[in-house]
Design an enzyme around this catalytic site. Structure first.
Site, PDB file in Angstrom:
ATOM      1  CG  ASP A 118      -2.084  -0.977   1.062  1.00 33.69           C
ATOM      2  OD1 ASP A 118      -2.601  -1.106  -0.058  1.00 33.69           O
ATOM      3  OD2 ASP A 118      -2.436  -1.636   2.054  1.00 33.69           O
ATOM      4  CG  ASP A 180      -6.851  -3.940  -3.868  1.00 32.52           C
ATOM      5  OD1 ASP A 180      -7.081  -4.978  -4.511  1.00 32.52           O
ATOM      6  OD2 ASP A 180      -7.441  -3.654  -2.831  1.00 32.52           O
ATOM      7  N   GLY A 238      -6.965 -18.261  -7.984  1.00 34.69           N
ATOM      8  CA  GLY A 238      -7.516 -16.941  -7.738  1.00 34.69           C
ATOM      9  C   GLY A 238      -8.543 -17.057  -6.623  1.00 34.69           C
ATOM     10  CB  THR A 240     -12.824 -13.124  -3.128  1.00 35.65           C
ATOM     11  OG1 THR A 240     -13.105 -11.722  -3.101  1.00 35.65           O
ATOM     12  CG2 THR A 240     -13.612 -13.814  -2.013  1.00 35.65           C
ATOM     13  NE  ARG A 252     -12.275  -0.294  -2.616  1.00 37.73           N
ATOM     14  CZ  ARG A 252     -13.160  -0.761  -1.719  1.00 37.73           C
ATOM     15  NH1 ARG A 252     -14.435  -0.454  -1.838  1.00 37.73           N
ATOM     16  NH2 ARG A 252     -12.795  -1.526  -0.715  1.00 37.73           N
ATOM     17  CD1 TRP A 256      -8.866  -2.052  -6.102  1.00 40.05           C
ATOM     18  CD2 TRP A 256      -8.499   0.105  -6.568  1.00 40.05           C
ATOM     19  NE1 TRP A 256      -9.065  -1.318  -4.943  1.00 40.05           N
ATOM     20  CE2 TRP A 256      -8.841   0.004  -5.200  1.00 40.05           C
ATOM     21  CE3 TRP A 256      -8.227   1.366  -7.099  1.00 40.05           C
ATOM     22  CZ2 TRP A 256      -8.917   1.118  -4.348  1.00 40.05           C
ATOM     23  CZ3 TRP A 256      -8.304   2.484  -6.253  1.00 40.05           C
ATOM     24  CH2 TRP A 256      -8.637   2.349  -4.907  1.00 40.05           C
TER      25      TRP A 256
HETATM   26  N1  GLY Z   1      -7.678  -3.000  -0.167  1.00 40.44           N
HETATM   27  C1  GLY Z   1      -8.032  -1.804  -0.802  1.00 40.44           C
HETATM   28  C2  GLY Z   1      -9.474  -1.668  -1.034  1.00 40.44           C
HETATM   29  O1  GLY Z   1     -10.253  -1.874  -0.118  1.00 40.44           O
HETATM   30  O2  GLY Z   1      -9.859  -1.372  -2.124  1.00 40.44           O
END
Ligand code: GLY
Length: 399
Positions: A118, A180, A238, A240, A252, A256
């Protein structure tokens, strides 16, 4: 900034977005009015904050004021980022002083060992915008150090950055990369062009390439997390973390992806990234519900009784606005710009603007639904990307 510009956008979404439906939407959108709203709300919040290392993150249902976090929270860079954008929109020197004041404490982010991807969100939204607007050499030097720190998480065997070191043990994900993380590549690209090593550029490109064939599914929806083997680097599965299920489309995350591959095209000129951004945007638009606002996860079986995610709309809108400037075909330009403006118009409607309900710009975002946290809340990154998108609309199209 004071100049009010009327955007009258006639968006013919139907045939361009879906082969099966024709939807005509007419939106009148006043971006100048919304920018002025954001600047005023930013100034109002500024007046209530005393400590520069206590940063707005969310406002939950029934609350009116920001809940704050410290500098090591992944959202710490968004409030300084909002201040930089509000300064850019207004030229207001008091906002500039606050942007500097709230950016400064984030130098402490690098005082502890790097434990997640991050850094880009935290330090590029703050110092990155600060450097872009002031050319302060101290910001420049700090960003180079930040990029080198982020690069320590890169695994050449896999070809991506390790997003969550803590999840290796906790979840049994030996090397994990989340969608992200695409946004944090911007810090590496910036550094490689501003005095840092060219290796940072190569890492960012390889990361984006690897994610195209692992995080992105064949139908152009996106997993939240890709899990890799550390011995030979192969993609294991993959899954989640913040979405409804391993096979679902977390809203989201799709945002991203759109935003991330668009920035990768900007930084590299590689056509495959542009094509990927288009496919991800097309899939997002094809699956948007009729009211034009994404639910937190497109596959939540509780839909239509499921929370929305305004932050996903803001991220996607900002990404698609930039995307619209790169696609060559005029129809596609109109499509992505029109879709972005439609999202902004929806976010700017009474149901989504916070107005005097609380200190934020926007209501109805969802942070971490499976955790039960920040559901149907105001969240600082929704405000950040909303303001960014408004500025992009002005910069790209308000000639
Ligand atoms: N982990 C970043 C978000 O919640 O999009």
């Amino acid at each position: 900034m004071k100049k009010i510009v009327q955007f009258v956008v006639v968006i013919v979404v139907g045939l361009m977005i879906s082969c099966t439906t024709t939807v005509k939407t007419t939106e009148t959108f006043d971006s100048g009015k919304q920018l002025a709203y954001c600047v005023e709300k930013t100034k109002a919040t500024m007046g209530t904050l005393s400590s520069a290392d206590s940063l707005p993150r969310n406002i939950l249902q029934g609350q009116k004021e920001w809940n704050k976090v410290g500098i090591h929270d992944w959202c710490s860079g968004f409030w300084p980022g909002v201040l930089w954008y509000a300064y850019e929109a207004s030229g207001d020197s008091a906002i500039l002083q606050n942007a500097q004041k709230f950016t400064e404490p984030l130098t402490g982010v690098l005082d502890v060992p790097v434990d997640n991807h991050d850094l880009g969100f935290m330090l590029y939204c703050s110092f990155g915008n600060g450097y872009r607007l002031t050319k302060d050499s101290a910001y420049h030097d700090f960003l180079l150090t930040a990029a080198d720190s982020l690069a320590t998480l890169y695994n050449p065997k896999v070809g991506t950055i390790l997003s969550w070191p803590a999840m290796r043990e906790k979840m049994g994900w030996p090397h994990n990369t989340i969608i992200d993380n695409m946004i944090n590549l911007e810090l590496l690209f910036w550094a490689s062009k501003n005095g840092g090593s060219h290796e940072l550029y190569d890492m960012a490109v390889k990361h984006a390439e690897t994610c195209m064939t692992t995080l992105v599914r064949p139908d152009y929806s996106i997993y939240h997390v890709a899990v890799f083997d550390t011995v030979d680097g192969h993609f294991i599965k993959g899954v989640t973390h913040q979405g409804y299920s391993d096979g679902s489309m977390w809203a989201r995350g799709q945002g991203w992806g759109i935003y991330g591959y668009t920035l990768c095209y900007r930084e590299t000129g590689k056509e495959e990234f542009l094509t990927m951004a288009e496919k991800l945007a097309d899939h997002f638009l094809e699956r948007l519900p009729e009211d034009g606002m994404p639910y937190w996860d497109f596959d939540d079986p509780a839909i239509p009784n499921s929370p929305k995610d305004a932050s996903a709309a803001a991220v996607a809108a900002s990404g698609m606005l930039e995307l619209s400037t790169y696609v060559k075909d005029e129809k596609l330009k109109t499509k992505y710009k029109g879709a972005a403006v439609a999202l902004l118009a929806k976010l700017s409607s009474d149901g989504y603007l916070s107005g005097d309900k609380n200190q934020s710009f926007l209501l109805h975002s969802t942070g971490h639904h499976p955790n039960g946290s920040e559901i149907d809340a105001s969240i600082i990154y929704a405000d950040y990307y909303y303001l960014e998108a408004l500025l992009r609309l002005k910069k790209f199209y308000q000639e």
